[in-house]
Write a protein that holds these residues in place. Structure first.
Motif, PDB file in Angstrom:
ATOM      1  N   MET A   1       0.824  -1.201   0.000  1.00  0.00           N
ATOM      2  CA  MET A   1       0.000   0.000   0.000  1.00  0.00           C
ATOM      3  C   MET A   1       0.866   1.262   0.000  1.00  0.00           C
ATOM      4  SD  MET A   1      -3.212  -0.694  -0.227  1.00  0.00           S
ATOM      5  CE  MET A   1      -3.967   0.829   0.341  1.00  0.00           C
ATOM      6  N   LYS A   2       1.897   1.263   0.807  1.00  0.00           N
ATOM      7  CA  LYS A   2       2.782   2.427   0.886  1.00  0.00           C
ATOM      8  C   LYS A   2       3.400   2.726  -0.474  1.00  0.00           C
ATOM      9  CE  LYS A   2       6.979   4.047   3.210  1.00  0.00           C
ATOM     10  NZ  LYS A   2       8.056   3.692   4.173  1.00  0.00           N
ATOM     11  N   VAL A   3       3.907   1.695  -1.135  1.00  0.00           N
ATOM     12  CA  VAL A   3       4.554   1.869  -2.435  1.00  0.00           C
ATOM     13  C   VAL A   3       3.552   2.367  -3.476  1.00  0.00           C
ATOM     14  CG1 VAL A   3       5.604   0.612  -4.361  1.00  0.00           C
ATOM     15  CG2 VAL A   3       6.387   0.198  -2.026  1.00  0.00           C
ATOM     16  N   ARG A   4       2.366   1.784  -3.486  1.00  0.00           N
ATOM     17  CA  ARG A   4       1.387   2.111  -4.525  1.00  0.00           C
ATOM     18  C   ARG A   4       0.843   3.534  -4.362  1.00  0.00           C
ATOM     19  NH1 ARG A   4      -0.772  -4.120  -4.325  1.00  0.00           N
ATOM     20  NH2 ARG A   4       0.878  -4.876  -5.712  1.00  0.00           N
TER      21      ARG A   4
ATOM     22  N   ASN B   1       3.460  10.486  -6.984  1.00  0.00           N
ATOM     23  CA  ASN B   1       4.552  10.960  -7.840  1.00  0.00           C
ATOM     24  C   ASN B   1       4.076  11.259  -9.256  1.00  0.00           C
ATOM     25  OD1 ASN B   1       6.325  10.708  -5.717  1.00  0.00           O
ATOM     26  ND2 ASN B   1       7.257   8.809  -6.447  1.00  0.00           N
ATOM     27  N   ALA B   2       3.093  10.482  -9.717  1.00  0.00           N
ATOM     28  CA  ALA B   2       2.593  10.645 -11.084  1.00  0.00           C
ATOM     29  C   ALA B   2       1.467  11.682 -11.171  1.00  0.00           C
ATOM     30  CB  ALA B   2       2.103   9.299 -11.617  1.00  0.00           C
ATOM     31  N   ASP B   3       1.245  12.403 -10.073  1.00  0.00           N
ATOM     32  CA  ASP B   3       0.224  13.463 -10.032  1.00  0.00           C
ATOM     33  C   ASP B   3      -1.179  12.935 -10.309  1.00  0.00           C
ATOM     34  OD1 ASP B   3       2.198  15.509  -9.596  1.00  0.00           O
ATOM     35  OD2 ASP B   3       2.715  15.334 -11.715  1.00  0.00           O
ATOM     36  N   CYS B   4      -1.445  11.719  -9.863  1.00  0.00           N
ATOM     37  CA  CYS B   4      -2.782  11.134  -9.980  1.00  0.00           C
ATOM     38  C   CYS B   4      -3.527  11.329  -8.665  1.00  0.00           C
ATOM     39  CB  CYS B   4      -2.691   9.644 -10.314  1.00  0.00           C
ATOM     40  SG  CYS B   4      -1.995   9.309 -11.949  1.00  0.00           S
ATOM     41  N   ARG B   5      -4.829  11.506  -8.742  1.00  0.00           N
ATOM     42  CA  ARG B   5      -5.591  11.811  -7.524  1.00  0.00           C
ATOM     43  C   ARG B   5      -5.630  10.627  -6.562  1.00  0.00           C
ATOM     44  NH1 ARG B   5      -9.481  11.259 -11.533  1.00  0.00           N
ATOM     45  NH2 ARG B   5     -11.023   9.612 -11.186  1.00  0.00           N
ATOM     46  N   ASP B   6      -5.473   9.399  -7.092  1.00  0.00           N
ATOM     47  CA  ASP B   6      -5.424   8.210  -6.239  1.00  0.00           C
ATOM     48  C   ASP B   6      -4.794   7.069  -7.034  1.00  0.00           C
ATOM     49  OD1 ASP B   6      -7.439   7.257  -7.962  1.00  0.00           O
ATOM     50  OD2 ASP B   6      -9.030   7.941  -6.613  1.00  0.00           O
ATOM     51  N   TYR B   7      -4.548   5.961  -6.327  1.00  0.00           N
ATOM     52  CA  TYR B   7      -3.883   4.842  -7.000  1.00  0.00           C
ATOM     53  C   TYR B   7      -4.760   4.236  -8.074  1.00  0.00           C
ATOM     54  CZ  TYR B   7      -1.500   0.453  -7.881  1.00  0.00           C
ATOM     55  OH  TYR B   7      -0.871  -0.605  -8.495  1.00  0.00           O
ATOM     56  N   ARG B   8      -6.082   4.244  -7.889  1.00  0.00           N
ATOM     57  CA  ARG B   8      -6.967   3.663  -8.897  1.00  0.00           C
ATOM     58  C   ARG B   8      -6.823   4.389 -10.230  1.00  0.00           C
ATOM     59  NH1 ARG B   8     -13.415   3.375  -7.985  1.00  0.00           N
ATOM     60  NH2 ARG B   8     -13.159   5.639  -8.120  1.00  0.00           N
TER      61      ARG B   8
ATOM     62  N   VAL C   1     -10.513  -0.783  -1.489  1.00  0.00           N
ATOM     63  CA  VAL C   1      -9.158  -0.620  -0.948  1.00  0.00           C
ATOM     64  C   VAL C   1      -8.563   0.720  -1.356  1.00  0.00           C
ATOM     65  CG1 VAL C   1      -6.762  -1.413  -1.211  1.00  0.00           C
ATOM     66  CG2 VAL C   1      -8.558  -3.057  -0.676  1.00  0.00           C
ATOM     67  N   TYR C   2      -8.620   1.018  -2.638  1.00  0.00           N
ATOM     68  CA  TYR C   2      -7.916   2.202  -3.130  1.00  0.00           C
ATOM     69  C   TYR C   2      -8.768   3.472  -3.106  1.00  0.00           C
ATOM     70  CZ  TYR C   2      -4.411  -1.227  -4.165  1.00  0.00           C
ATOM     71  OH  TYR C   2      -3.472  -2.236  -4.031  1.00  0.00           O
ATOM     72  N   GLU C   3     -10.049   3.329  -2.814  1.00  0.00           N
ATOM     73  CA  GLU C   3     -10.870   4.497  -2.506  1.00  0.00           C
ATOM     74  C   GLU C   3     -10.714   4.906  -1.041  1.00  0.00           C
ATOM     75  OE1 GLU C   3     -14.844   4.652  -5.209  1.00  0.00           O
ATOM     76  OE2 GLU C   3     -14.694   2.919  -3.877  1.00  0.00           O
ATOM     77  N   ASN C   4     -10.271   3.964  -0.200  1.00  0.00           N
ATOM     78  CA  ASN C   4     -10.152   4.196   1.243  1.00  0.00           C
ATOM     79  C   ASN C   4      -8.776   3.771   1.754  1.00  0.00           C
ATOM     80  OD1 ASN C   4     -13.212   4.744   1.940  1.00  0.00           O
ATOM     81  ND2 ASN C   4     -13.178   2.926   0.635  1.00  0.00           N
ATOM     82  N   PRO C   5      -7.700   4.321   1.185  1.00  0.00           N
ATOM     83  CA  PRO C   5      -6.361   3.821   1.513  1.00  0.00           C
ATOM     84  C   PRO C   5      -5.956   4.002   2.969  1.00  0.00           C
ATOM     85  CG  PRO C   5      -6.232   5.873   0.262  1.00  0.00           C
ATOM     86  CD  PRO C   5      -7.661   5.434   0.215  1.00  0.00           C
TER      87      PRO C   5
END
Length: 569
Positions: free
Chosen positions: A198-201, A207-214, A438-442
């Protein structure tokens, strides 16, 4: 210059970045013009294929024996020393081609993908991606080392699967509990590993300026033809159209087995009291009869499989310290696929080999495309190649057509496959819904205990037919045992889309088998030069995932199931 690149993988697996670098420097330094694009792409393809094959071969070495320290060191050396600079060089080449804007024919879709990759690239993420690869290796090692004592022997957890089919309910319960007890011993280790994942993702996405991992992962997986909202809508459509049908299938099982409720160890046993299908005794029998199935079905596909047999591109049997699951990878420079799986002598092994062979045939069919960018295919259609093959090959599993079974056994096998396919959709929706959560609620899901609670809730929503009373810990940790959640996040909804496509291909084959296989192969040969809707259309299907489409597919499957049951009961 590019003709000097060695083709021997034994040499390439020891190459450092200094060996690969001159080829990239040549490409980066070229003055690129419209007239020189084809030569540029040809040379780029050559070095990319060599890098890709080296990675694949080192990954294979890691998975065939997770205890091989030398293989692990080679793989990690590649990840640390070759992967980051090669990705940086690839980014430079993408920018160079995008700036020119001139591309060959059949390159519009690859160009769109390349643009997305270039936009997502961040140098800071390269080390994180290496770290993520190492975490997946740790997960494989944990699961690959899971063995138990059974009847005086040390066996892998996977090797207990045939016992789950025993008519002796106490015996299969004992085997199931023995497996889960061993798997739960690694609960803490997997939970700690999860925090690292989770930390890495989250850092990758930031870093990629995305609002979330999804959103990061959606772009990384080059999903242009549907959105996260479409994926969640598909899960809801499965809940509406498939869950009631799946519940009827399981209730029928309950009645036939004369049970008050269906427990987890009751799902693999034959409900009519027949002995389990044991299609082969030794791996060579699985290999040879599968080759016969493909020869009978289509001479070209049969030829592809024979190449894999002849060249040692099949690692099929389960053993200690072998990574879990099954996959088909590709040795890009050699233009050869490789199949890895964990066979233990049950019918599901045949289905796995048919599935992975579909992927292999896809690799063979698209290998004629000149440039590597054209061969990259979204998994939503790649899985049509594999799931479609499971169904297309089903008539050939009879002994009189080259396969494993009598006519009644073949009907039984297809019945089981169709029932499992219907039951799979709710499980797929559960896995997919879990990953969205998971990725909506990290901030919540980084804690494995919260993941346990969510998995338990989703189990009740999508698979209400199983009685987990007294097995709450086993039930809530089911996500620990789903490799995709840990190793390839968000890679699962593709199976759901693809199964819908595969059923449509199968429907066509029941009307005109020759035409259906021809269309199937034509779609495979397009590689990544067409959009998902066009790939599905070429295969004779429609890329759709609503309740209406699901109802149509499930109705066909139920109709065929009724006919098959009449032949067995």
């Amino acid at each position: 210059m590019f003709d000097s690149i060695p083709s021997d993988p034994e040499i390439l697996k020891t190459w450092s970045w200094s060996d690969f670098q001159p080829y990239y420097q040549d490409l980066i330094g070229r003055r690129l013009t419209s007239d020189g694009v084809a030569e540029f792409l040809t040379d780029w393809t050559r070095i990319n294929e060599v890098i890709d094959e080296t990675y694949s071969r080192l990954h294979v070495l890691m998975t065939v024996d997770t205890s091989d320290k030398a293989a692990e060191e080679l793989f990690h050396a590649f990840l640390e020393n070759v992967f980051p600079p090669s990705e940086e060089a690839e980014q430079e080449l993408k920018k160079k081609l995008l700036e020119l804007g001139t591309v060959p024919s059949d390159f519009a879709v690859p160009m769109k993908k390349m643009k997305a990759e270039a936009e997502l690239f961040r140098e800071d993420n390269l080390k994180l991606q290496v770290h993520e690869h190492k975490l997946t290796t740790e997960y494989d090692k944990i699961v690959g080392a899971q063995t138990v004592q059974w009847e005086g022997k040390e066996v892998t957890v996977v090797q207990l699967r045939p016992v789950f089919q025993s008519q002796d309910r106490k015996l299969r319960e004992k085997a199931w509990r023995t497996s889960l007890e061993r798997q739960l011993q690694d609960r803490s280790a997997i939970s700690e590993l999860w925090k690292e994942f989770m930390k890495v993702r989250l850092e990758l996405a930031s870093n990629a300026d995305c609002r979330d991992y999804r959103s990061y992962r959606w772009k990384q997986m080059l999903r242009f033809d549907y959105t996260p909202e479409d994926s969640l809508q598909f899960d809801k459509a499965i809940e509406e159209a498939v869950v009631p049908v799946a519940a009827r299938i399981v209730d029928r099982r309950r009645k036939l087995l004369e049970l008050s409720s269906v427990r987890p160890w009751d799902m693999d046993v034959d409900p009519l009291g027949r002995s389990p299908l044991r299609p082969f005794q030794v791996i060579s029998e699985l290999r040879d009869k599968t080759a016969s199935v493909f020869r009978s079905m289509d001479p070209v596909l049969g030829g592809y499989f024979e190449i894999m047999e002849r060249e040692g591109l099949l690692d099929l049997e389960n053993r200690k310290n072998k990574a879990p699951g099954g996959y088909c990878t590709e040795f890009a420079a050699s233009k050869r696929p490789f199949i890895f799986m964990n066979a233990v002598g049950i019918h599901e092994d045949i289905q796995t080999l048919l599935h992975e062979s579909g992927h292999a045939f896809h690799a063979f069919e698209r290998s004629g495309l000149p440039f590597h960018q054209q061969r990259s295919v979204g998994m939503e259609f790649s899985e049509v190649a594999s799931m479609g093959m499971e169904l297309l090959a089903s008539p050939y599993l009879r002994k009189d057509r080259g396969g494993f079974y009598s006519e009644s056994e073949s009907a039984r096998a297809l019945s089981k496959h169709l029932e499992d396919s219907i039951l799979f959709w709710p499980y797929m929706a559960m896995v997919d819904s879990f990953q969205h959560w998971v990725y909506e609620n990290p901030n919540v899901s980084v804690d494995a205990a919260n993941c346990d609670k969510e998995w338990a809730a989703l189990t009740k929503r999508f698979m209400p037919w199983l009685d987990w009373s007294g097995l709450e810990q086993e039930a809530m940790t089911g996500w620990h045992r789903k490799l995709h959640i840990h190793v390839v996040p968000f890679y699962y909804v593709e199976y759901g889309f693809a199964q819908l496509g595969a059923v449509q291909v199968w429907r066509n084959a029941m009307k005109d088998e020759t035409a259906a296989i021809k269309a199937y192969r034509a779609a495979l040969a397009l590689g990544g030069t067409a959009s998902l809707p066009m790939l599905f259309e070429t295969a004779g299907a429609r890329f759709a995932f609503d309740t209406e489409m699901l109802n149509s597919a499930v109705s066909l499957m139920e109709e065929v199931l009724g006919t098959l049951r009449d032949r067995q009961e």
